[in-house]
Motif scaffolding. Structure first.
Motif, PDB file in Angstrom:
ATOM      1  N   SER A 116      -4.189  -4.834   3.353  1.00  0.00           N
ATOM      2  CA  SER A 116      -3.416  -4.417   2.182  1.00  0.00           C
ATOM      3  C   SER A 116      -4.050  -3.199   1.514  1.00  0.00           C
ATOM      4  CB  SER A 116      -3.315  -5.579   1.193  1.00  0.00           C
ATOM      5  OG  SER A 116      -2.636  -5.184   0.041  1.00  0.00           O
ATOM      6  N   ARG A 119      -3.380  -0.135   3.764  1.00  0.00           N
ATOM      7  CA  ARG A 119      -1.994   0.332   3.655  1.00  0.00           C
ATOM      8  C   ARG A 119      -1.741   1.005   2.308  1.00  0.00           C
ATOM      9  NH1 ARG A 119       1.534  -4.452   6.504  1.00  0.00           N
ATOM     10  NH2 ARG A 119       2.163  -3.118   8.214  1.00  0.00           N
ATOM     11  N   ASP A 124       1.284   3.632   3.064  1.00  0.00           N
ATOM     12  CA  ASP A 124       2.093   3.252   4.225  1.00  0.00           C
ATOM     13  C   ASP A 124       3.440   2.709   3.762  1.00  0.00           C
ATOM     14  OD1 ASP A 124       2.512   2.938   6.981  1.00  0.00           O
ATOM     15  OD2 ASP A 124       1.871   0.852   6.922  1.00  0.00           O
ATOM     16  N   ARG A 130       4.877   6.165   7.849  1.00  0.00           N
ATOM     17  CA  ARG A 130       4.816   4.837   8.473  1.00  0.00           C
ATOM     18  C   ARG A 130       3.720   4.889   9.515  1.00  0.00           C
ATOM     19  NH1 ARG A 130       5.421   0.322   6.492  1.00  0.00           N
ATOM     20  NH2 ARG A 130       5.976  -1.324   7.893  1.00  0.00           N
ATOM     21  N   ILE A 132       1.323   1.797  10.084  1.00  0.00           N
ATOM     22  CA  ILE A 132       0.937   0.484  10.604  1.00  0.00           C
ATOM     23  C   ILE A 132       2.120  -0.471  10.471  1.00  0.00           C
ATOM     24  CG2 ILE A 132      -0.634  -1.475  10.341  1.00  0.00           C
ATOM     25  CD1 ILE A 132      -2.590   0.552   8.989  1.00  0.00           C
ATOM     26  N   TYR A 140      -1.208  -6.352  14.440  1.00  0.00           N
ATOM     27  CA  TYR A 140      -0.820  -5.079  13.869  1.00  0.00           C
ATOM     28  C   TYR A 140      -0.800  -3.998  14.949  1.00  0.00           C
ATOM     29  CZ  TYR A 140      -1.926  -7.464   9.517  1.00  0.00           C
ATOM     30  OH  TYR A 140      -1.951  -8.363   8.489  1.00  0.00           O
TER      31      TYR A 140
END
Length: 156
Positions: A116, A119, A124, A130, A132, A140
């Motif tokens: 988290s 990202r 992300d 974009r 992951i 992932y």
């Protein structure tokens, strides 16, 4: 390291070989499998990897956005490096946890927290970025376009 089992006898602890990720007491092994076949055949090792507005210096554990360092912990950076090394492939949660926390038992929630943070730092899913994707229950995959760069910053 020896421990006493529930049955009272001494047992030798042997870490599972699949958990060995090349980390030593001094830190991670400096040679990472970041080199593409093309670069390997040319005898050139890329120093950096770039994707979107980001540039990663994997041997220094440093992520830059433009010229500014991105505030990100070492565990999240290790996750990013592992995903970039196998970009385009599904990396299981177990593989990531073994890489980032070698020979240590951690809850899967630890991976979720660091993913988290990663990202969030990469933004992300926002502004057309974009990088992951999550395959629920499996792992992932790094899906962003990646350029390998030589030490002087030129694309390989």
């Amino acid at each position: 390291m020896r421990s006493i089992s529930a049955f009272g006898r001494l047992e030798q602890f042997h870490p599972e070989p699949r958990l060995d990720t090349g980390h030593t007491v001094q830190g991670p092994v400096s040679t990472r499998p970041f080199v593409s076949q093309r670069a390997a055949s040319a005898g050139v090792t890329p120093a950096d990897v770039s994707f979107g507005p980001f540039r990663l210096h994997p041997t220094q554990l440093l992520l830059l956005e433009g010229d500014k360092p991105v505030c990100l912990g070492s565990r999240a950076l290790e996750i990013l490096i592992a995903l970039l090394e196998r970009r385009g492939e599904l990396v299981s949660k177990q593989d990531l946890m073994a890489r980032v926390w070698p020979n240590v038992f951690v809850e899967p929630a630890n991976l979720t927290v660091h993913m988290s943070a990663l990202r969030r730092a990469l933004r992300d899913g926002r502004d057309g970025h974009r990088f992951i994707v999550n395959i629920p229950g499996r792992g992932y995959c790094f899906v962003g376009r990646v350029d390998e760069l030589s030490a002087n910053g030129e694309a390989l």
